[in-house]
Design a protein around this motif. Structure first.
Motif, mmCIF file in Angstrom:
data_model
loop_
_atom_site.group_PDB
_atom_site.id
_atom_site.type_symbol
_atom_site.label_atom_id
_atom_site.label_comp_id
_atom_site.label_asym_id
_atom_site.label_seq_id
_atom_site.Cartn_x
_atom_site.Cartn_y
_atom_site.Cartn_z
ATOM 1 N N LYS B 304 0.787 -1.318 0.119
ATOM 2 C CA LYS B 304 -0.028 -0.070 -0.085
ATOM 3 C C LYS B 304 0.689 1.163 -0.115
ATOM 4 C CE LYS B 304 -3.483 -1.708 3.311
ATOM 5 N NZ LYS B 304 -3.876 -1.587 4.571
ATOM 6 N N ARG B 305 0.397 2.366 -0.604
ATOM 7 C CA ARG B 305 1.158 3.494 -0.681
ATOM 8 C C ARG B 305 1.128 4.261 0.698
ATOM 9 N NH1 ARG B 305 -0.425 8.494 -4.723
ATOM 10 N NH2 ARG B 305 -2.376 8.368 -3.246
ATOM 11 N N GLY B 306 2.095 4.671 1.138
ATOM 12 C CA GLY B 306 2.331 5.187 2.344
ATOM 13 C C GLY B 306 3.392 6.390 2.329
ATOM 14 N N TYR B 307 3.606 7.038 3.481
ATOM 15 C CA TYR B 307 4.605 8.330 3.639
ATOM 16 C C TYR B 307 5.594 7.851 4.845
ATOM 17 C CZ TYR B 307 1.540 10.061 0.205
ATOM 18 O OH TYR B 307 0.445 10.024 -0.832
ATOM 19 N N VAL B 308 6.717 8.330 4.795
ATOM 20 C CA VAL B 308 7.910 8.337 5.578
ATOM 21 C C VAL B 308 8.411 9.613 6.069
ATOM 22 C CG1 VAL B 308 7.734 5.730 6.075
ATOM 23 C CG2 VAL B 308 9.276 7.111 4.485
#
Lengths: 519, 461, 128
Positions: B304-308
């Motif tokens: 899944k697309r996510g951000y860090v």
């Protein structure tokens, strides 16, 4: 506890899940709008007449085109993908995640505060200047140092101010020193600040009790040393009882002693850095003084300094003048104003930012100090230290202590460090895995892998605003996770299971950085 | 027990028991007696919530804000309208109360906001790389200077006199630490003097600092100034006012290396100068020396697309003394207001707002300069702020008369530009209607007449 | 790279760097232990050809997501070649630390410096 099944994604939930991650740009449709410009009420002169074509933008900025309902829904839904302090326990060591009083938003929003221009004539900003002056006085009293600047915008900004003040102090005495000492347990902002201020970082060792290795300090303190940066209690949560001797050594070579105020929550009304011998102290208003963290700011990092450092403070300073100033000052004589922004500071280091600082943060911190008063602030520190020691006592019990022993087995201050090294050896799960599994239990993990001195570190700071029941529950959760790991380490290793995303690929994000949406 | 703690006597007894001590006092045994504060803090006693509220309200009542007067005061912060949805969204505890997103799985909201914000700033400035905010405008200029120093190590920085005085001073304060000198490039006819810049340039110049529009409101020829700087390999830093970037050619299209600026006008209140946010965008080659947090897109273990937070090895918590900056806490909540505001304006709205400001500013300049005794300080193109001169009168007194009439006429340039002692800087926002501009002109005319006629200044109550 | 390995025929520096000497030049890299401690390497910026390196001193940095490590020169000399491919595929440092993960080739200035280095057995022993 049953192990949650790995998430499956049937078609319908895939659509729902995908919608949740759309960016505002992906929701954009040409022609949609929220803002409506006021009608043009001045002559509609051709733009070319007013702005030569060569200065005019040819390709518009590709901002989204969305309506107000969409904006509200989008950001509202995003907020629900955030854990926050109002929702749950947040024992993030070194960050002092204490309750943010709700009164503060009300007073910060008063138009007299919120719509006041920073360059407003001082005579018409007396409320703001008096508030700032009162806050300065209160912070000075808490620190035990007489002179305060509210200008720095964050703790590390305050650190930079402190080291630049040190530089100005030495240069004013005709000395060119080259080094600044920091303990090896120091927060990363300390050495980073030292480099920005043009000094060389020299590390001082930590002794077996978790305090400064005084002999190492003695060996390294010479007249090339401009300053020693310390926090007391340290980042290990321990009060260094040798502080008086440390101060003597540092002052003995003519260096300044700088106090990183990140751990002030342990000592308010109990002891004061000024009394310990510190020359310069910074406060984190977003830690002990309840400015909400905002997901990463805003904060404020005011500084308090001793008499000998005062001349170098940033410009302007909020100063109280009794009645009208004498005409010989060259200032216009006006009736009745008492607080001024003093720009006439010939030895000042100058400015670290525009205007006077994060006033909105001052309003909240000031409201907090007035709410608590002298007794209340002392109680904050007493209960912060009580809560930390209680939680530590719970975690020293059988079932936890053998896997997560405390790094220094002493009475702690407002926080303490555990080591996950035995847990890693015996149970095969790391501090990181424990942290990820805590997410499934609805608590924010403590700070992990800091301070660097402790292997597999877990730095826990409950703060004074948590109930005993919350602490009891947290200890139970930790014990539960360890029991679970003893039975099956894979559970923690693959945690979390209940969050919108799981174990994000940080290596990929670093190797192929995608830091904006292509449009 | 205070409102915000909950340790009852029973709680305390139970906790002390578990710890194995008799009193809280024992927990402070490590603190030597000589260092113990032997008296209460010399602070007033605590007050109930409503008492604190009344006290804060009384203090606020002694401030004259943009709520109380028609304000043409700018000079770095501006009285724009903050739409209500920003108040609503910023009061959500999920945005207001969490810390920096060190655990990305439970911070996707905040991280996605940063990603969207970085995209918006990149679009606005025309530069590919943006961070997630710095403190505010002038310190962003200082941070850019530090980046230039880390990049080329050269000793000199040239800053136009048109750059905000606070930015020039902040740059100088920081530069003294890491060992660069800051020299000023003079103005000519209200704009940065290109010939003077060329004369000052040499290959030991680390960076050239410009401001667009300048402090005097001038639309600078950034492209020409940048080209001159690039010839000697200097890094070009441009401090920009973000709203005019809707209609002005962005710095990225003009060869600028680093675009920074004050974000207050994007959805943030005046708040007597802060908190707001600073934006910081740069050309691709500078990405690894950028200061501050940066959010990056990635995927999780399920694809899944996510951000860090990414490129963290630049930062202090990893790189320590070799970090690109010492910044830790930034201005995430204010940047959220910024990205919501830019979404609220939208692609069209930003342009429309810019064009409205352009026309109203032109009208205001023309109207004021039609008054006898008022001249333009310069005739350069302006978009939202302009400077006039009122020679032969006491400008302070004129401004006081207008204040008594409920109008803040603007910034007295003599405060920081002695060469413009009779100068006034007038700012326009979408809140300043034609009627208010006409009112300003009328009141100014009256004030000048009164000054010349020797009428006494009203004493402010 | 799954299993620890320390090839014979290489010389090892206690700061976890290896050297493969070939006449007057040597190739340098970091050991299995070093890459394992770092975690997945995300960035390596090689030094310039022509730069001087000194035994025991750092000549470059290698970055993982959460750590930065100095790369120490096992021997002194002048850099004659760098592994530019690591810019695109830094993970070779993890997957093949002694082969595709090589970092620089150096023309040696002092052959006697090799006495200070360890063989594979001694290096492994001191890893403990």
């Amino acid at each position: 506890m049953t192990v949650p099944a790995a998430p499956t994604t049937p078609a319908s939930s895939a659509i729902a899940a995908a919608d949740d991650t759309l960016t505002i740009y992906e929701r954009s449709q040409p022609g949609r709008r929220a803002f409506v410009a006021p009608a043009l009420d001045v002559p509609e002169r051709p733009l070319d007449e007013l702005l030569p074509a060569r200065f005019r933008r040819t390709r518009p900025a590709q901002l989204p085109e969305v309506s107000e309902p969409e904006l509200v829904r989008h950001y509202h839904r995003l907020s629900k993908r955030n854990f926050d302090l109002d929702t749950g326990f947040y024992p993030l060591g070194s960050c002092t995640m204490k309750h943010n009083p709700k009164l503060h938003e009300r007073v910060a929003a008063l138009p007299g505060n919120a719509r006041l221009h920073p360059l407003q004539d001082e005579r018409r900003a007396q409320g703001a200047l008096e508030l700032m002056w009162n806050l300065q006085e209160a912070l000075g009293e808490i620190a035990g140092l007489p002179h305060v600047s509210l200008q720095p915008s964050a703790g590390s900004h305050g650190e930079l101010a402190g080291v630049l003040l040190t530089r100005a102090y030495h240069e004013d005495r005709g000395e060119q020193r080259t080094k600044v000492l920091t303990p090896d347990t120091a927060h990363g902002t300390n050495p980073a600040t030292v480099t920005m201020a043009g000094y060389e970082v020299v590390k001082v060792g930590t002794n077996a009790d978790g305090g400064v290795d005084v002999e190492d300090l003695r060996a390294k303190a010479d007249e090339q040393v401009a300053c020693l940066m310390l926090t007391n209690p340290s980042t290990l949560g321990l009060f260094d009882p040798n502080i008086a001797e440390i101060a003597e050594i540092v002052h003995g070579v003519g260096a300044t002693l700088y106090y990183d105020g990140a751990n002030l929550n342990a000592i308010m009304g109990i002891t004061r850095p000024g009394d310990m011998g510190f020359d310069i102290v910074h406060f984190n208003l977003h830690k002990s003084f309840t400015q909400p963290h905002g997901g990463g700011g805003p904060g404020a990092g005011p500084i308090a300094v001793s008499e000998r450092i005062e001349p170098y403070l940033p410009r302007p300073q909020v100063v109280r003048r009794e009645g009208a100033p004498p005409a010989s000052d060259g200032e216009p004589v006006v009736a009745g104003y008492a607080f001024v922004l003093d720009e006439d500071r010939p030895k000042s280091i100058g400015k670290l930012r525009g205007f006077q600082g994060n006033y909105g943060v001052f309003v909240r911190s000031y409201a907090y100090i007035r709410s608590l008063g002298a007794e209340g602030l002392r109680e904050v520190s007493e209960v912060a230290v009580l809560n930390a020691n209680y939680l530590l006592a719970l975690l020293k019990r059988k079932g936890v202590a053998e896997y997560l022993p405390v790094a220094y087995d002493r009475i702690c201050m407002h926080e303490f460090v555990l080591s996950g090294a035995p847990m890693k050896r015996e149970l095969g799960i790391r501090t990181l895995d424990l942290a990820k599994r805590l997410l499934d239990f609805g608590v924010h993990p403590p700070t992990v892998y800091f301070p660097l001195l402790v292997d597999e570190a877990l730095l826990i700071e409950p703060t004074e605003t948590e109930t005993k029941e919350t602490l009891d529950r947290f200890a139970e959760i930790v014990a539960e996770i360890l029991r679970e790991a003893a039975a099956d380490p894979e559970i923690a290793r693959n945690a979390p299971y209940s969050t919108p995303v799981r174990r994000l690929d940080e290596a990929r994000a670093a190797k192929q950085p995608v830091i904006r949406q292509p449009l | 027990m205070t409102t915000y703690t909950s340790a009852t006597d029973a709680d305390r007894r139970a906790m002390l028991d578990a710890i194995g001590v008799m009193s809280i006092e024992e927990l402070f045994a490590d603190i030597p007696g000589a260092l113990r504060l032997d008296r209460p803090l010399a602070l007033p006693s605590g007050m109930a919530e409503q008492e604190v509220y009344e006290h804060l309200k009384e203090l606020a009542s002694r401030n004259v804000s943009a709520e109380d007067e028609i304000s043409f005061l700018g000079a770095g912060m501006y009285d724009h309208y903050v739409p209500s949805l920003i108040d609503t969204l910023l009061s959500r505890s999920e945005f207001l109360t969490p810390y920096t997103p060190y655990q990305p799985e439970i911070s996707q909201g905040g991280l996605q906001v940063m990603f969207e914000y970085q995209t918006a700033i990149s679009e606005l400035t025309g530069l590919p790389v943006s961070n997630a905010s710095v403190y505010e405008g002038p310190s962003a200029v200082g941070a850019a200077g530090y980046l230039a120093k880390l990049t080329n190590g050269k000793p000199r920085v040239l800053a136009s006199r048109g750059v905000h005085p606070h930015s020039r001073e902040t740059l100088a304060t920081l530069a003294r630490g890491y060992g660069q000198t800051v020299e000023e490039v003079p103005l000519k006819d209200g704009a940065t003097d290109l010939d003077a810049l060329v004369a000052a340039l040499s290959d030991d110049v680390s960076a050239v600092v410009l401001q667009q529009p300048s402090f005097l409101g001038t639309v600078e020829d950034v492209a020409a100034l940048t080209a001159a700087a690039k010839k000697v390999g200097a890094i070009v830093i441009c401090a920009c006012d973000p709203i005019p970037l809707g209609i002005l050619e962005p710095p990225g299209a003009q060869g600028v290396d680093i675009a920074v600026g004050e974000g207050q006008t994007l959805g943030n209140r005046l708040d007597y100068g802060g908190p707001s946010f600073g934006f910081f965008a740069a050309a691709q080659e500078h990405i690894r020396k950028m200061p501050g947090r940066i959010a990056g897109e990635t995927v999780d273990v399920d694809g899944k697309r996510g951000y860090v937070l990414t490129l963290q090895t630049r930062e202090q918590h990893i790189r320590r003394e070799k970090a690109t900056s010492n910044i830790c806490t930034a201005q995430a909540l204010n940047a959220l207001a910024g990205v919501v505001y830019l979404g609220w304006l939208g692609r069209q709205g930003l342009v429309e707002l810019g064009e409205l400001l352009l026309r109203r500013t032109a009208y205001a300049r023309a109207t004021l300069c039609a008054i006898e005794g008022v001249e333009p300080l310069h005739e350069q193109p302006v978009v939202r702020e302009f400077a006039v001169r009122i020679p032969g009168v006491d400008v302070d007194a004129v401004v006081e008369r207008l204040a008594a009439a409920g109008i803040n006429a603007g910034y007295r340039l003599g405060r920081t530009y002695p060469e413009y002692a009779d100068g006034l800087l007038v700012a326009i926002t979408e809140r300043r209607t034609r009627a208010q501009i006409d009112r300003l002109a009328e009141a100014l005319e009256q004030a000048l007449a009164a000054e010349r006629g020797g009428a006494p200044t009203e004493v402010l109550a | 790279m799954a299993d620890a390995s320390y090839p014979e025929g290489l010389l090892y520096h206690p700061e976890h760097d290896w050297a493969q000497i070939d006449g007057e030049t040597a190739t340098f890299g970091i050991t299995w232990f070093a890459q394992d401690s770092l975690g997945e390497v995300v960035f390596f910026d090689p030094p310039d050809v022509g730069a001087q390196v000194r035994q025991g001193e750092s000549y470059a940095e290698v970055e993982s997501v959460k750590a930065v490590s100095d790369v120490i020169a096992p021997l002194s000399g002048e850099i004659v070649e760098v592994n530019a491919g690591l810019a695109d595929t830094p993970e070779q440092i993890n997957d093949d630390p002694y082969g595709g993960g090589w970092m620089v080739k150096v023309k040696l200035t002092d052959a006697s410096e090799r006495e200070a280095l360890m063989d594979a057995a001694a290096y492994q022993a001191q890893l403990g």
